[in-house]
Design a protein around this motif. Sequence first.
Motif, PDB file in Angstrom:
ATOM      1  N   SER A  88      14.530 -18.115  12.795  1.00  0.00           N
ATOM      2  CA  SER A  88      14.382 -17.473  11.495  1.00  0.00           C
ATOM      3  C   SER A  88      12.918 -17.153  11.266  1.00  0.00           C
ATOM      4  N   TYR A  89      12.672 -16.224  10.347  1.00  0.00           N
ATOM      5  CA  TYR A  89      11.298 -15.811  10.057  1.00  0.00           C
ATOM      6  C   TYR A  89      11.277 -15.175   8.678  1.00  0.00           C
ATOM      7  N   PRO A  90      10.206 -15.387   7.911  1.00  0.00           N
ATOM      8  CA  PRO A  90      10.160 -14.829   6.546  1.00  0.00           C
ATOM      9  C   PRO A  90      10.050 -13.308   6.560  1.00  0.00           C
ATOM     10  N   PRO A  91      10.379 -12.659   5.424  1.00  0.00           N
ATOM     11  CA  PRO A  91      10.307 -11.187   5.355  1.00  0.00           C
ATOM     12  C   PRO A  91       8.923 -10.634   5.644  1.00  0.00           C
ATOM     13  N   LEU A  92       7.881 -11.346   5.212  1.00  0.00           N
ATOM     14  CA  LEU A  92       6.509 -10.966   5.539  1.00  0.00           C
ATOM     15  C   LEU A  92       5.924 -12.034   6.447  1.00  0.00           C
ATOM     16  N   ALA A  93       5.216 -11.608   7.487  1.00  0.00           N
ATOM     17  CA  ALA A  93       4.555 -12.572   8.362  1.00  0.00           C
ATOM     18  C   ALA A  93       3.615 -13.448   7.538  1.00  0.00           C
ATOM     19  N   PRO A  94       3.559 -14.750   7.816  1.00  0.00           N
ATOM     20  CA  PRO A  94       2.705 -15.657   7.024  1.00  0.00           C
ATOM     21  C   PRO A  94       1.247 -15.220   6.960  1.00  0.00           C
ATOM     22  N   GLU A  95       0.770 -14.524   8.003  1.00  0.00           N
ATOM     23  CA  GLU A  95      -0.622 -14.061   7.998  1.00  0.00           C
ATOM     24  C   GLU A  95      -0.929 -13.209   6.770  1.00  0.00           C
ATOM     25  N   ALA A  96       0.055 -12.420   6.335  1.00  0.00           N
ATOM     26  CA  ALA A  96      -0.172 -11.502   5.214  1.00  0.00           C
ATOM     27  C   ALA A  96      -0.528 -12.244   3.932  1.00  0.00           C
ATOM     28  N   ARG A  97       0.009 -13.459   3.765  1.00  0.00           N
ATOM     29  CA  ARG A  97      -0.251 -14.226   2.537  1.00  0.00           C
ATOM     30  C   ARG A  97      -1.711 -14.673   2.465  1.00  0.00           C
ATOM     31  N   ARG A  98      -2.363 -14.726   3.623  1.00  0.00           N
ATOM     32  CA  ARG A  98      -3.764 -15.141   3.650  1.00  0.00           C
ATOM     33  C   ARG A  98      -4.713 -13.948   3.624  1.00  0.00           C
ATOM     34  N   GLY A  99      -4.177 -12.738   3.765  1.00  0.00           N
ATOM     35  CA  GLY A  99      -5.018 -11.574   3.978  1.00  0.00           C
ATOM     36  C   GLY A  99      -5.466 -10.860   2.725  1.00  0.00           C
ATOM     37  N   SER A 100      -6.381  -9.931   2.928  1.00  0.00           N
ATOM     38  CA  SER A 100      -6.837  -9.005   1.889  1.00  0.00           C
ATOM     39  C   SER A 100      -6.558  -7.587   2.360  1.00  0.00           C
ATOM     40  N   VAL A 101      -6.332  -6.704   1.410  1.00  0.00           N
ATOM     41  CA  VAL A 101      -6.024  -5.310   1.749  1.00  0.00           C
ATOM     42  C   VAL A 101      -7.315  -4.578   2.114  1.00  0.00           C
ATOM     43  N   ARG A 102      -7.270  -3.877   3.223  1.00  0.00           N
ATOM     44  CA  ARG A 102      -8.412  -3.063   3.648  1.00  0.00           C
ATOM     45  C   ARG A 102      -8.058  -1.588   3.575  1.00  0.00           C
ATOM     46  N   ARG A 103      -9.094  -0.765   3.479  1.00  0.00           N
ATOM     47  CA  ARG A 103      -8.885   0.686   3.477  1.00  0.00           C
ATOM     48  C   ARG A 103      -8.447   1.142   4.862  1.00  0.00           C
ATOM     49  N   ILE A 104      -7.453   2.024   4.905  1.00  0.00           N
ATOM     50  CA  ILE A 104      -6.985   2.576   6.174  1.00  0.00           C
ATOM     51  C   ILE A 104      -7.759   3.858   6.479  1.00  0.00           C
ATOM     52  N   THR A 105      -8.335   3.912   7.673  1.00  0.00           N
ATOM     53  CA  THR A 105      -9.073   5.100   8.095  1.00  0.00           C
ATOM     54  C   THR A 105      -8.107   6.266   8.311  1.00  0.00           C
ATOM     55  N   GLU A 106      -8.649   7.480   8.216  1.00  0.00           N
ATOM     56  CA  GLU A 106      -7.821   8.674   8.373  1.00  0.00           C
ATOM     57  C   GLU A 106      -8.315   9.524   9.530  1.00  0.00           C
ATOM     58  N   VAL A 107      -7.380  10.302  10.090  1.00  0.00           N
ATOM     59  CA  VAL A 107      -7.687  11.147  11.235  1.00  0.00           C
ATOM     60  C   VAL A 107      -8.939  11.978  10.941  1.00  0.00           C
ATOM     61  N   GLY A 108      -9.816  12.071  11.929  1.00  0.00           N
ATOM     62  CA  GLY A 108     -11.095  12.745  11.755  1.00  0.00           C
ATOM     63  C   GLY A 108     -12.260  11.779  11.668  1.00  0.00           C
ATOM     64  N   GLU A 109     -11.983  10.526  11.287  1.00  0.00           N
ATOM     65  CA  GLU A 109     -13.054   9.533  11.233  1.00  0.00           C
ATOM     66  C   GLU A 109     -13.357   9.034  12.653  1.00  0.00           C
ATOM     67  N   GLU A 110     -14.643   8.909  12.956  1.00  0.00           N
ATOM     68  CA  GLU A 110     -15.081   8.658  14.335  1.00  0.00           C
ATOM     69  C   GLU A 110     -14.428   7.442  14.966  1.00  0.00           C
ATOM     70  N   VAL A 111     -14.252   6.377  14.205  1.00  0.00           N
ATOM     71  CA  VAL A 111     -13.748   5.129  14.769  1.00  0.00           C
ATOM     72  C   VAL A 111     -12.352   5.295  15.369  1.00  0.00           C
ATOM     73  N   LEU A 112     -11.587   6.281  14.896  1.00  0.00           N
ATOM     74  CA  LEU A 112     -10.235   6.508  15.412  1.00  0.00           C
ATOM     75  C   LEU A 112     -10.229   7.293  16.714  1.00  0.00           C
ATOM     76  N   HIS A 113     -11.335   7.899  17.058  1.00  0.00           N
ATOM     77  CA  HIS A 113     -11.338   8.867  18.150  1.00  0.00           C
ATOM     78  C   HIS A 113     -12.227   8.469  19.315  1.00  0.00           C
ATOM     79  N   LYS A 114     -12.523   7.182  19.434  1.00  0.00           N
ATOM     80  CA  LYS A 114     -13.252   6.698  20.602  1.00  0.00           C
ATOM     81  C   LYS A 114     -12.658   5.360  21.026  1.00  0.00           C
TER      82      LYS A 114
END
Length: 208
Positions: free
Chosen positions: A13-39
């Motif tokens: 069995s496993y919870p609906p959300l992975a336990p890691e998520a309960r400890r986490g903070s929301v970060r901004r998601i990068t979008e196509v065109g940003e350098e970090v996604l393309h190297k």
Amino acid sequence: MPSVFVQGRPVESYPPLAPEARRGSVRRITEVGEEVLHKPCRDVTEFGPDLAALIDDMFLTMYVAEGAGLAANQVGVGLRLFVYDCADDDGVRHVGHVVNPVLDALSPAGRRLLDEGEGCLSVPGALMDVARPDRAVVRGLDKDGRPLVVEGTGYFARCLEHETDHCDGRVYLDRLSGRERMDALRQAADRRDEVFARRAANVVALKG
């Protein structure tokens, strides 16, 4: 067959959300065109609390964005790492993370290509057909540096392939024709506000 695999291993069995998520903070998601996604991303060489905290943040950010997988460069960190919570075509749920992932090269005789819909949290709102093998084997490490092998079929194979692509500096748009790429970018432009409004609502719901 077990209904959930965590880090490639069956669990009862496993919870609906992975336990890691309960400890986490929301970060901004990068979008196509940003350098970090393309190297290509750098290999992870340090294992410890900072890596574990990044994984926690990635899980929560993935759930907020309603994704099946998320690579570290999608939160602006250029390291070879991704998390996932994805069902395969048989409805079996797969949850985990892979550090320094490498896809096995599969023999053409042992695979077939599936041309199915694929989206990306860094191209918000777009969905395009992309041809990918229906089976994938990823080798890497867990957050403690232990060797890890994760196998997937169907949609979960697509997830493993998509996220490993991110670690190599590729987005799924790179697998499309020029015309298809423009279509995807138009979809994203049209739906972006709607997607971001839903993500904002999910932040409240998940962290409330």
